[in-house]
Design a protein around this motif. Structure first.
Motif, mmCIF file in Angstrom:
data_model
loop_
_atom_site.group_PDB
_atom_site.id
_atom_site.type_symbol
_atom_site.label_atom_id
_atom_site.label_comp_id
_atom_site.label_asym_id
_atom_site.label_seq_id
_atom_site.Cartn_x
_atom_site.Cartn_y
_atom_site.Cartn_z
ATOM 1 N N ALA A 163 39.259 48.500 15.025
ATOM 2 C CA ALA A 163 39.668 47.267 14.164
ATOM 3 C C ALA A 163 40.009 46.166 14.819
ATOM 4 N N ASP A 164 40.800 45.781 15.888
ATOM 5 C CA ASP A 164 41.462 44.199 16.247
ATOM 6 C C ASP A 164 40.295 43.763 16.952
ATOM 7 N N ASN A 165 38.874 44.466 16.716
ATOM 8 C CA ASN A 165 37.886 43.051 17.093
ATOM 9 C C ASN A 165 37.710 42.555 15.473
ATOM 10 N N VAL A 166 38.146 42.430 15.014
ATOM 11 C CA VAL A 166 38.451 42.475 13.074
ATOM 12 C C VAL A 166 39.365 41.448 13.309
ATOM 13 N N GLY A 167 40.314 41.621 13.642
ATOM 14 C CA GLY A 167 41.240 41.017 12.820
ATOM 15 C C GLY A 167 41.973 41.183 11.911
ATOM 16 N N GLY A 168 41.370 41.976 11.190
ATOM 17 C CA GLY A 168 41.543 42.693 9.343
ATOM 18 C C GLY A 168 42.638 43.504 9.756
ATOM 19 N N GLU A 221 41.757 52.468 8.336
ATOM 20 C CA GLU A 221 41.736 53.591 7.420
ATOM 21 C C GLU A 221 41.340 52.094 5.529
ATOM 22 N N ASP A 222 42.545 51.116 5.806
ATOM 23 C CA ASP A 222 42.136 50.183 5.200
ATOM 24 C C ASP A 222 40.926 49.546 5.111
ATOM 25 N N VAL A 223 39.544 49.548 5.806
ATOM 26 C CA VAL A 223 38.508 48.490 5.796
ATOM 27 C C VAL A 223 37.479 49.473 4.936
ATOM 28 N N GLN A 274 31.780 46.736 10.210
ATOM 29 C CA GLN A 274 30.288 47.104 10.654
ATOM 30 C C GLN A 274 29.283 45.020 10.612
ATOM 31 N N VAL A 275 29.197 44.734 9.680
ATOM 32 C CA VAL A 275 29.135 43.679 9.380
ATOM 33 C C VAL A 275 29.398 42.244 10.283
ATOM 34 N N VAL A 276 31.634 42.293 9.827
ATOM 35 C CA VAL A 276 31.937 41.317 10.802
ATOM 36 C C VAL A 276 31.840 41.468 12.326
ATOM 37 N N THR A 277 32.213 42.630 12.658
ATOM 38 C CA THR A 277 32.231 43.093 13.836
ATOM 39 C C THR A 277 30.637 42.439 14.780
ATOM 40 N N PHE A 278 29.208 42.801 14.122
ATOM 41 C CA PHE A 278 28.233 42.389 14.347
ATOM 42 C C PHE A 278 27.936 40.444 14.701
ATOM 43 N N LEU A 279 28.325 40.460 13.500
ATOM 44 C CA LEU A 279 28.640 39.046 13.008
ATOM 45 C C LEU A 279 29.362 38.659 14.497
ATOM 46 N N ARG A 280 30.431 38.863 14.733
ATOM 47 C CA ARG A 280 30.946 38.419 15.720
ATOM 48 C C ARG A 280 30.303 38.237 17.319
ATOM 49 N N SER A 281 29.794 39.651 17.472
ATOM 50 C CA SER A 281 29.369 40.211 17.768
ATOM 51 C C SER A 281 28.101 38.517 18.890
ATOM 52 N N LYS A 282 27.681 38.521 18.343
ATOM 53 C CA LYS A 282 26.640 37.475 17.765
ATOM 54 C C LYS A 282 26.895 35.608 18.200
ATOM 55 N N GLY A 283 28.702 35.552 17.722
ATOM 56 C CA GLY A 283 28.985 34.079 17.832
ATOM 57 C C GLY A 283 29.353 33.495 16.736
ATOM 58 N N GLU A 333 31.096 32.770 13.821
ATOM 59 C CA GLU A 333 32.308 33.059 13.170
ATOM 60 C C GLU A 333 32.596 33.123 11.790
ATOM 61 N N VAL A 334 33.441 34.672 11.899
ATOM 62 C CA VAL A 334 33.537 35.072 10.489
ATOM 63 C C VAL A 334 35.054 35.143 10.199
ATOM 64 N N ASP A 335 35.801 34.464 8.889
ATOM 65 C CA ASP A 335 37.080 35.175 8.359
ATOM 66 C C ASP A 335 37.053 36.095 7.488
ATOM 67 N N TYR A 336 37.805 37.451 8.193
ATOM 68 C CA TYR A 336 37.626 38.882 7.650
ATOM 69 C C TYR A 336 38.773 38.324 6.226
ATOM 70 N N ASN A 337 39.043 38.515 6.114
ATOM 71 C CA ASN A 337 40.620 37.344 4.778
ATOM 72 C C ASN A 337 39.105 36.541 3.718
ATOM 73 N N ASN A 338 38.586 36.071 4.087
ATOM 74 C CA ASN A 338 37.688 35.064 3.212
ATOM 75 C C ASN A 338 36.626 36.076 3.172
ATOM 76 N N ILE A 339 36.831 36.689 3.272
ATOM 77 C CA ILE A 339 34.906 37.919 2.061
ATOM 78 C C ILE A 339 36.143 38.787 0.969
ATOM 79 N N GLU A 340 35.358 38.439 -0.364
ATOM 80 C CA GLU A 340 35.491 39.643 -1.264
ATOM 81 C C GLU A 340 35.633 41.294 -1.639
ATOM 82 N N ALA A 341 34.204 40.918 -1.103
ATOM 83 C CA ALA A 341 33.053 42.162 -1.039
ATOM 84 C C ALA A 341 32.405 42.605 -0.155
#
Length: 231
Positions: free
Chosen positions: A94-99, A103-105, A111-120, A122-130
């Motif tokens: 979970a620390d790869n996401v920072g969210g 159990e809550d994610v 998976q989306v956020v982890t993949f995007l960050r692996s490609k450089g 930038e996406v803030d987990y907290n800005n995603i509504e769905a």
């Protein structure tokens, strides 16, 4: 000149009857003509009413289409990303996401956020509504994924980083309605044929850039498929 012929009483009656008959026929024709003219006026009025109804219907259809598109204004569609079962997502740190905790994610979101960050990207987990896969006809492990952000600027910031995914076979695009997606598809086809210089979407609106000199190469917003027919 010879003497005038004197009509007999019988002949006079025949002529009188003929004139009366002709008068009746003319009256009947006049009545028929009036009925025809009345019908013509009624048809004209109905055509005007139908034209107004068609204009009203077209306005309402366009309004509904605009509202439908507006509901997707904060969405990004990601395609080509392989999604693993939920058990796999829980195995991702979970620390790869920072969210929040594992159990809550949401599995897809993680998976989306982890993949995007692996490609450089930038996406803030907290800005995603769905974040979830869109309905699909088959059981592909690469479904189209919708990511909905809290506001438009976060969506725009993500799309601007799309070039970082080059070579990954994963793509990010705006969430267009079927009508706008069809327009965008035709615009790309026209670009491929060299009939227009470029095409893109911004805030779910389809833009094209015409061929020609800088003065001729206008940028146009395309709202209807028919607007592309001239190219």
């Amino acid at each position: 000149m010879g003497p005038k012929k004197v009509l007999s009483a019988e002949e006079g009656d025949d002529i009188k009857k003929s004139l009366e008959f002709m008068t009746e026929e003319i009256s009947a024709v006049k009545l028929q003509m009036k009925a025809i003219l009345d019908l013509v006026e009624e048809v004209k009025a109905l055509r005007i009413q139908n034209a107004e109804k068609d204009r009203r219907l077209a306005y309402l259809e366009n309004r509904v289409a605009d509202l439908e598109q507006y509901t997707r204004i904060n969405d990004v569609i990601i395609t080509g990303l392989r999604i693993k079962p939920r058990s796999y997502a829980r195995a991702v740190a979970a620390d790869n996401v920072g969210g929040p905790g594992e159990e809550d994610v949401n599995s897809t979101e993680l998976q989306v956020v982890t993949f995007l960050r692996s490609k450089g990207v930038e996406v803030d987990y907290n800005n995603i509504e769905a974040c979830h896969p869109l309905p699909r006809k088959n059981d592909s492990d690469k479904p189209a994924i919708i990511v909905r952000f809290a506001n438009r600027k976060h969506k725009t910031a993500l799309l601007k980083q799309g070039k970082k995914l080059k070579g990954s076979d994963v793509f990010m695009n705006e969430h267009l309605t079927k009508r706008n997606a069809d327009i965008a598809r035709k615009a790309r086809y026209l670009k491929k044929q060299g009939k227009i210089q470029n095409t893109w979407t911004t805030n779910c609106k389809v833009f094209i850039k015409l061929n020609g000199t800088p003065e001729q190469a206008k940028v146009l917003v395309i709202r209807y498929m028919e607007e592309l027919d001239k190219y």
